[in-house]
Scaffold this active site. Structure first.
Site, PDB file in Angstrom:
ATOM      1  N   TYR A 163       0.944  -1.274  -0.008  1.00  0.00           N
ATOM      2  CA  TYR A 163      -0.028  -0.020   0.093  1.00  0.00           C
ATOM      3  C   TYR A 163       0.981   1.228  -0.080  1.00  0.00           C
ATOM      4  CZ  TYR A 163      -3.549   3.412   1.398  1.00  0.00           C
ATOM      5  OH  TYR A 163      -4.269   4.575   1.470  1.00  0.00           O
TER       6      TYR A 163
ATOM      7  N   ASP B  83       9.176   2.908   0.513  1.00  0.00           N
ATOM      8  CA  ASP B  83       8.252   3.557   1.160  1.00  0.00           C
ATOM      9  C   ASP B  83       8.166   3.105   2.599  1.00  0.00           C
ATOM     10  OD1 ASP B  83       5.823   4.628   2.137  1.00  0.00           O
ATOM     11  OD2 ASP B  83       4.337   3.479   0.718  1.00  0.00           O
TER      12      ASP B  83
ATOM     13  N   LYS C  68       3.535   9.796   8.766  1.00  0.00           N
ATOM     14  CA  LYS C  68       3.226   9.074  10.219  1.00  0.00           C
ATOM     15  C   LYS C  68       4.264   9.629  11.150  1.00  0.00           C
ATOM     16  CE  LYS C  68       0.608   5.457   8.189  1.00  0.00           C
ATOM     17  NZ  LYS C  68       0.410   4.378   7.264  1.00  0.00           N
TER      18      LYS C  68
HETATM   19  C1  LIG Z   1       0.213   4.891   5.693  1.00  0.00           C
HETATM   20  C2  LIG Z   1       1.041   4.810   4.451  1.00  0.00           C
HETATM   21  C3  LIG Z   1       0.765   5.476   3.447  1.00  0.00           C
HETATM   22  C4  LIG Z   1       0.005   6.452   3.245  1.00  0.00           C
HETATM   23  O1  LIG Z   1      -0.066   7.456   3.966  1.00  0.00           O
HETATM   24  P1  LIG Z   1      -1.223   8.588   4.298  1.00  0.00           P
HETATM   25  O2  LIG Z   1      -0.758   9.612   5.127  1.00  0.00           O
HETATM   26  O3  LIG Z   1      -2.291   7.967   4.982  1.00  0.00           O
HETATM   27  O4  LIG Z   1      -1.657   9.076   2.791  1.00  0.00           O
HETATM   28  C5  LIG Z   1       1.582   5.108   2.030  1.00  0.00           C
HETATM   29  N1  LIG Z   1       2.443   4.116   2.388  1.00  0.00           N
HETATM   30  C6  LIG Z   1       2.669   3.195   3.597  1.00  0.00           C
HETATM   31  C7  LIG Z   1       3.505   2.131   3.578  1.00  0.00           C
HETATM   32  C8  LIG Z   1       1.869   3.336   4.715  1.00  0.00           C
HETATM   33  O5  LIG Z   1       1.770   2.639   5.704  1.00  0.00           O
END
Ligand SMILES: *Cc1c(COP(=O)(O)O)cnc(C)c1O
Length: 450
Positions: free
Chosen positions: A154, A249, A277
């Site tokens: 994701y 990511d 985050k």
């Molecule tokens: C949470 C998350 C995202 C998206 O971040 P948002 O601030 O919710 O847009 C992208 N990549 C990873 C791996 C994530 O855990």
């Protein structure tokens, strides 16, 4: 306040129910992010009114030991006194200026010191923006259009990233969401996580076409799945050989699995890193960074446009600086790891004792209890978990005041605010929950329901 969980069985949910009913009239599903609606586990989501340390408090006055931690950001727990104080001071000076501040440079420097692969960084407002912008930069830098991601990975909800493989590979890539032009989805190639030979195949089929491989270096959005030994190193080599960029990511893993992220933990240097985050200390944030050579293509230095009215917001930067400073000074990672191991071991013992098939997957303070016997190395294997059983387990915990992720496929996490007595309370709740699951299964055998 820390009485044993069972007291909460039959907890009152009147106010949450009525708030949820009201919310659904005006917000799709009653929420602003789908998983909060509890569709994967059923029932009514408690509406939260405050948080403190390891605990959340809902509108009916119930309290919960929080293992969601706002989906990752709250590594120091709720309302950490130093962050609250810093934000109070900052808010009085104005909430946004639309002009540069010193805070942005300070947070950038803290991140660069932790992650040497990042020489320059750009702050944005969400992880979604970070990955979307990093890909634009990678496409411009390589002058290629395709990207390769992994199924179950994701990376936020931008168009090209909400795709995974249909029945075939590359050529049959279909979007995961309505509203995404097929032409966008076709630019996204998909391989199974932990499968280097599938990546090799895609590179062989699309020579000179792949701008970047984007990967969660520890997958944490199909439940937690660590990279197999050599997987990340293999991706590094394939990208180098194929002239593609490697994008980590680290929105969830950055400052979570190690102060230097998964790249420090596994010793692999990506070309670009996406963050979010934790670096916002609980406020909305994202960032992408990498070598100067690549980052200098971002506007205004280069011709890759990307902007944000509230990017680098002073409140967000303040919370981020405070969070990373505390994490750096207090070296909390050994303790986080120990806390998570305590939960892991207790859950494993309780599952065995109750004859419940369980596979626990954990990297540091990120973990998932998969209701499955076999190994979980990719999305297909994760999908074989018993999500229905997880839903029951989730509600058994919730009734006892322990808030786990409301989906089998979301990572649980622990914060530095979780105390030894919190862990003991959690373990008692876990044991009771496994006991109830076992009794249910026994009942199901004795008295089939059809
Ligand atoms: C949470 C998350 C995202 C998206 O971040 P948002 O601030 O919710 O847009 C992208 N990549 C990873 C791996 C994530 O855990």
């Amino acid at each position: 306040m820390a009485q044993k969980g069972l007291r909460r069985r039959g907890r009152v949910t009147t106010r949450s129910r009525s708030l949820f009913r009201e919310a659904r009239r005006i917000l799709p599903g009653g929420v602003n992010s789908p998983v909060r609606a509890f569709q994967a586990v059923g029932g009514i989501p408690p509406f939260m009114s405050r948080g403190r340390g390891s605990r959340l408090f809902d509108a009916d006055g119930n309290s919960y030991l929080d293992y969601v931690c706002s989906w990752g950001p709250l590594i120091l727990g709720h309302a950490h006194p130093r962050i609250v104080r810093a934000l109070r001071d900052a808010v009085g000076r104005g909430t946004t200026f639309g002009a540069p501040t010193e805070l942005e440079t300070r947070l950038a420097e803290l991140i660069r010191r932790a992650m040497p692969s990042i020489q320059m960084i750009r702050f944005v407002n969400s992880g979604t923006e970070a990955t979307m912008s990093a890909l634009r930069l990678a496409r411009a830098f390589t002058r290629r259009e395709k990207i390769l991601k992994f199924s179950g990975g994701y990376h936020g909800h931008s168009d090209g990233l909400l795709a995974r493989a249909g029945s075939g590979l590359a050529t049959l890539t279909i979007p995961d969401s309505a509203g995404i032009p097929a032409a966008f989805a076709r630019q996204t190639l998909i391989a199974p996580y932990n499968d280097l030979s599938a990546v090799d195949d895609l590179f062989a089929r699309h020579p000179g076409e792949i701008a970047a491989v984007i990967v969660e270096p520890v997958a944490a959005n199909m439940g937690v799945i660590p990279p197999r030994p050599g997987f990340l190193q293999g991706l590094r080599k394939i990208c180098d050989d194929g002239g593609s960029l490697l994008i980590f990511d680290e929105v969830i893993t950055g400052f979570r699995v190690h102060f230097g992220g998964a790249q420090a933990l596994y010793g692999v240097r990506p070309d670009l890193t996406c963050l979010g985050k934790i670096i916002g200390g609980g406020l909305p944030v994202g960032a992408y960074g990498g070598s100067k050579k690549i980052m200098k293509n971002a506007a205004p230095l280069g011709d890759v446009y990307q902007a944000g009215t509230l990017s680098g917001n002073p409140l967000v930067m303040t919370a981020g600086i405070e969070t990373l400073t505390i994490l750096n000074d207090d070296d909390l990672y050994a303790r986080l790891d120990e806390s998570a191991a305590t939960i892991e071991n207790a859950a494993e013992r309780a599952a065995i004792r109750n004859g419940i098939g369980l596979r626990i997957s954990r990297v540091g303070s990120l973990f998932t209890l998969f209701f499955r016997e076999g190994p979980v190395g990719d999305y297909a294997e994760a999908g074989q978990s018993d999500a229905g059983r997880y839903a029951l387990f989730f509600h058994f915990l919730l009734e006892q005041g322990v808030y786990f992720p409301p989906s089998q496929f979301e990572a649980a996490c622990i914060s530095a605010a979780h105390s030894a007595s919190d862990l003991r309370e959690t373990i008692a709740a876990l044991e009771a929950a496994f006991g109830r699951l076992a009794r249910l299964s026994a009942g199901a055998v004795a008295e089939p329901r059809h």
